[in-house]
Design an enzyme around this catalytic site. Structure first.
Site, PDB file in Angstrom:
ATOM      1  N   THR A 185      60.617  73.610  37.465  1.00 33.98           N
ATOM      2  CA  THR A 185      61.829  73.777  38.279  1.00 33.98           C
ATOM      3  C   THR A 185      61.928  75.250  38.644  1.00 33.98           C
ATOM      4  OG1 THR A 185      63.190  74.230  36.368  1.00 33.98           O
ATOM      5  CG2 THR A 185      63.010  71.933  37.025  1.00 33.98           C
ATOM      6  N   LYS A 438      86.175  77.426  42.162  1.00 41.60           N
ATOM      7  CA  LYS A 438      87.313  77.046  41.319  1.00 41.60           C
ATOM      8  C   LYS A 438      88.540  77.827  41.775  1.00 41.60           C
ATOM      9  CE  LYS A 438      84.458  75.370  37.688  1.00 41.60           C
ATOM     10  NZ  LYS A 438      83.173  75.903  37.254  1.00 41.60           N
TER      11      LYS A 438
HETATM   12  P1  ADP Z   1      64.812  73.157  42.446  1.00 44.94           P
HETATM   13  O1  ADP Z   1      65.982  72.939  41.520  1.00 44.94           O
HETATM   14  O2  ADP Z   1      63.586  73.593  41.776  1.00 44.94           O
HETATM   15  O3  ADP Z   1      65.194  73.854  43.707  1.00 44.94           O
HETATM   16  P2  ADP Z   1      64.810  70.347  42.930  1.00 44.94           P
HETATM   17  O4  ADP Z   1      64.236  69.711  44.123  1.00 44.94           O
HETATM   18  O5  ADP Z   1      64.494  69.773  41.633  1.00 44.94           O
HETATM   19  O6  ADP Z   1      64.308  71.786  43.005  1.00 44.94           O
HETATM   20  O7  ADP Z   1      66.365  70.504  43.123  1.00 44.94           O
HETATM   21  C1  ADP Z   1      67.208  69.457  42.805  1.00 44.94           C
HETATM   22  C2  ADP Z   1      68.599  69.751  43.267  1.00 44.94           C
HETATM   23  O8  ADP Z   1      68.653  69.834  44.698  1.00 44.94           O
HETATM   24  C3  ADP Z   1      69.558  68.648  42.948  1.00 44.94           C
HETATM   25  O9  ADP Z   1      70.000  68.719  41.615  1.00 44.94           O
HETATM   26  C4  ADP Z   1      70.672  68.900  43.953  1.00 44.94           C
HETATM   27  O10 ADP Z   1      71.534  69.933  43.540  1.00 44.94           O
HETATM   28  C5  ADP Z   1      69.921  69.392  45.156  1.00 44.94           C
HETATM   29  N1  ADP Z   1      69.737  68.294  46.104  1.00 44.94           N
HETATM   30  C6  ADP Z   1      68.667  67.507  46.272  1.00 44.94           C
HETATM   31  N2  ADP Z   1      68.875  66.616  47.262  1.00 44.94           N
HETATM   32  C7  ADP Z   1      70.121  66.822  47.729  1.00 44.94           C
HETATM   33  C8  ADP Z   1      70.947  66.212  48.742  1.00 44.94           C
HETATM   34  N3  ADP Z   1      70.507  65.220  49.501  1.00 44.94           N
HETATM   35  N4  ADP Z   1      72.184  66.697  48.915  1.00 44.94           N
HETATM   36  C9  ADP Z   1      72.654  67.715  48.165  1.00 44.94           C
HETATM   37  N5  ADP Z   1      71.938  68.324  47.209  1.00 44.94           N
HETATM   38  C10 ADP Z   1      70.692  67.897  46.983  1.00 44.94           C
END
Ligand code: ADP
Length: 541
Positions: A185, A438
Site C-alpha cells: 500500500t 470535523k
Molecule cells: P493506496 O491506498 O495505496 O492509494 P488503494 O487502491 O489500495 O491504494 O486505495 C484504496 C482506497 O482508495 C480506498 O480505501 C478508498 O479510500 C479509495 N477509493 C477507491 N475507490 C474509490 C471510489 N470509487 N470512491 C472513493 N474512494 C475510493
C-alpha cells in the site's frame, strides 16, 4: 461427513492453461515500451510464461521467493506474472511512481531476488541498486537489439534470458493457499504495508470479477486494462481477462488521452478500467479534437470517487459506467455499481444518483458500517460510519507483520473509509477517516464537496481539506485547478455550489492553483496539500 468431490487446487497457472487451450488464438496486443504495436496470443503467452518459470527454477528461485517487477502493462509483464507464480515464487509489483528511497525500502522489505524491469526504469534502478543488495539479477524487459548499456547487476535482456531454456517444463504444484503476489500500500501514513495474495484468493477474485454485475468480462470483449499492473493487483484484470478468454490490449507506458483513444478505436475495445484522472485526460482529448467512441460500451472507474459529471459524460455517449470501490487489501474489488432490478427503469437523473455511489458488495465481500464503539449502524443511506469488510480475497495480516492483529473480533478488516449504505445495499464513501472535516462535532465529506465543485464548467480538478478554525475546530477550504483558458472566481464557484448542499457544508474559502499534488497511485495527495496550505488562514477565522 465430507463431500466427495475432487480436490482441484485453485492455482493461477490453471487460468493461463485454460486461456491457451480454449482461446489460444485470442490476441494480446501491446503498445510496446520500445514503440511499435506488438501482437501475440494466449497460447504463446503460456509457452513463454513456462519459460520464465523454468528460467527462474534454473537460478534456484523456489517456493516463496520474491521476484520484483517494475513495469508497465505489456505482454512480457503478463508472462512474467504467470511464470513467477507458476514456479511457486511471488510476483512483487513495484510502483515506479514511488520515490527511489521508497522503492529501495520496499525491495529490502520484500527481499526480492530478481527484478524484471522496463527500459524506462533502468536509470532509476541504477541509482538505487547499491541500496537493494538482495537483487541478484536485473532482467530488462526487452530484446538484444534494444538492450541499453547498463551498470545494473548481472543485467540481461529478457528475450535472451528466456532463450536460455527450452520451455519443456511442468508447472510446479502446491497448495492453493501458497503466496502468489505481493503489493505494498502506498503508505501515506507510516511505512508501506505488504499485502500478500494467495493463488486461491487471486483465482476466486478473478471469478468474482468476471461476473455480469461485477465487470462482466466475457470472451466477446476486447479489454484495455489501463490500471497499471503495479497498482492494486491490476483490479484482477491480469487474471480475469485471460480466464474469460477476452482479447487483451495493453497500453504500455503511454496513458495520455490521445494514446488511449487511439488504442480504444484501433483495437475495437469494448471494456476498459482506470482511475478518474486517466478518464479526465481522455475526455479532454475528445473535447478538443471532437473524437468519438465507436466500440467502447463499458468502463470501470474507481481508485477514487468518480465525479457525477464523468458518469454523465460516458453514459450520454452510450458507455455504461461501473463505478467501483476497493483497495489493495481487497485484491482489490469490493463493490461495483451495477443497477439492481428493483431500480430498473429509473429516469437518467436518478440512475446517475445511484451510480455516483460506489456500488453494492460483490459476492464474497461482506460489509458492515460501525460507529466509534464498533456498533453496527443501520443501512439507511444516512448514518455514516467506519466501513468494515470480510471475505476470502481480503487481507487477514500484512507481510512480515504477522503478529499485528488487523481484524476486529468478528473477523472484519477496517478499510479506513467512512461510508453510508442505503436500503438497497449501495455503499457510498463519504470520506477517508483521516480526510473527513470535523466541524463543530459534525462530519463534512470532502469527497461530496469535490464532486460538486468539478461539476462547474470551468473547473478541471478540485480538492477540499479541513483548515483549523477557532470556533468550529475545522472548516472546509476548496482548492481548484481551473480548466485551461478559464479563470473562474471565488464567488462564482460558491454561488454554483449554493443550494446543492447543506449551508454549513459550504467551503469557507476557495483558492486557485495550477496543479494539485497526487500520490503514487494517482489520488489527490491530501497530506501534501495540508502541508502546502499549513500557513493559510481562513477569512472566517
Ligand atoms: P493506496 O491506498 O495505496 O492509494 P488503494 O487502491 O489500495 O491504494 O486505495 C484504496 C482506497 O482508495 C480506498 O480505501 C478508498 O479510500 C479509495 N477509493 C477507491 N475507490 C474509490 C471510489 N470509487 N470512491 C472513493 N474512494 C475510493
Amino acid at each position: 461427513m465430507l463431500g466427495l468431490m475432487q480436490d482441484w487446487p485453485l492455482l493461477l497457472h490453471k487460468i493461463i492453461d485454460h486461456a491457451a487451450l480454449q482461446y489460444g488464438g485470442r490476441e494480446v496486443v501491446t503498445r510496446s515500451v520500445e514503440g511499435p504495436i506488438h501482437r501475440t496470443n494466449y497460447s504463446q503467452i503460456r509457452d513463454r510464461s513456462l519459460r520464465v518459470a523454468q528460467r527462474l527454477a534454473k537460478d534456484g528461485v523456489k517456493l516463496g521467493d520474491r521476484v520484483a517487477t517494475l513495469a508497465w502493462n505489456t505482454w512480457r509483464h503478463l508472462e512474467a506474472w504467470y511464470g513467477i507464480a507458476g514456479v511457486g515464487a511471488v510476483y512483487h509489483t513495484v510502483n515506479p511512481r514511488l520515490f527511489p528511497e521508497q522503492i529501495a525500502w520496499i525491495v529490502n522489505h520484500a527481499q526480492d531476488r530478481v527484478m524484471l524491469l522496463d527500459l524506462t526504469f533502468v536509470q532509476l534502478m541504477e541509482s538505487v541498486q547499491d541500496k537493494t543488495p538482495s537483487i541478484e539479477r536485473f532482467v530488462v524487459l526487452t530484446d538484444k537489439a534494444h538492450m541499453p548499456q547498463t551498470k545494473l547487476r548481472n543485467a540481461i535482456a529478457y528475450e535472451d534470458w528466456i532463450a536460455e531454456v527450452d520451455g519443456k517444463f511442468e508447472w510446479v504444484e502446491f497448495d492453493e493457499n501458497t503466496a502468489a503476489g505481493l503489493c505494498y500500500t502506498s503508505g501515506t501514513t507510516g511505512d508501506p504495508k505488504g499485502v500478500l495474495y494467495s493463488h486461491r484468493s487471486n483465482v476466486l477474485h478473478a471469478l468474482q470479477a468476471c461476473m455480469k454485475d461485477t465487470l462482466s468480462v466475457s470472451a466477446q470483449d476486447s479489454v484495455l486494462p489501463i490500471v497499471p499492473m503495479f497498482h492494486a493487483n491490476a483490479w484482477s484484470l491480469a487474471f480475469s481477462v485471460p480466464l474469460a478468454g477476452a482479447k487483451m490490449v495493453m497500453p504500455g507506458a503511454r496513458l495520455d488521452g490521445a494514446s488511449v483513444y487511439e488504442l480504444l478505436e484501433a483495437e475495437k475495445v469494448t471494456f476498459s478500467a482506470a482511475v478518474p484522472t486517466v478518464w479526465l485526460m481522455l475526455m479532454q482529448h475528445m473535447q478538443t479534437t471532437g473524437a468519438k467512441l465507436t466500440t467502447l460500451n463499458r468502463v470501470a472507474i474507481g481508485g477514487s470517487a468518480c465525479p457525477p459529471s464523468m458518469i454523465e459524460y460516458f453514459e450520454e455517449r452510450g458507455v455504461t459506467v461501473y463505478h467501483a470501490w476497493g483497495m489493495t487489501e481487497m485484491s482489490p474489488i469490493g463493490t461495483v455499481g451495477a443497477i439492481k432490478p428493483q431500480l430498473a427503469g429509473l429516469p437518467l437523473k436518478d440512475v446517475l444518483g445511484v451510480k455516483s455511489k460506489q456500488g453494492h458488495a460483490i459476492f464474497a465481500v461482506e460489509m458492515k458500517i460501525t460507529d466509534d464503539e464498533g456498533n453496527r449502524l443501520p443501512w439507511d443511506g444516512h448514518k455514516f460510519g467506519r466501513l468494515m469488510v470480510k471475505g476470502p480475497a481480503i487481507a487477514r495480516r500484512y507481510f512480515k507483520r504477522e503478529n499485528e492483529e488487523i481484524l476486529d473480533a468478528e473477523g472484519y478488516f477496517d478499510t479506513g473509509d467512512v461510508a453510508t449504505i442505503d436500503p438497497n445495499g449501495y455503499m457510498q464513501i463519504t470520506d477517508r477517516a483521516k480526510d473527513v472535516i470535523k466541524s463543530g462535532g459534525e462530519w463534512i465529506s470532502s469527497i461530496d464537496l469535490e464532486n460538486l465543485a468539478v461539476g462547474h464548467p470551468d473547473v478541471a480538478e478540485a480538492a477540499v481539506i479541513g483548515v483549523v478554525h477557532p470556533k468550529w475546530d475545522e472548516r472546509p477550504l476548496l482548492i481548484i485547478v481551473p480548466k485551461e483558458g478559464k479563470s473562474p472566481d471565488r464567488d462564482g464557484i460558491l454561488k454554483f455550489m449554493d443550494g446543492k448542499i447543506a449551508k454549513w457544508w459550504m467551503p469557507d474559502d476557495v483558492q486557485f492553483v495550477t496543479e494539485i499534488p497526487h500520490t503514487a497511485t494517482g489520488k489527490i495527495n491530501k497530506l501534501k496539500l495540508r502541508q502546502d496550505f499549513s500557513s493559510y488562514k481562513l477569512p472566517t477565522a
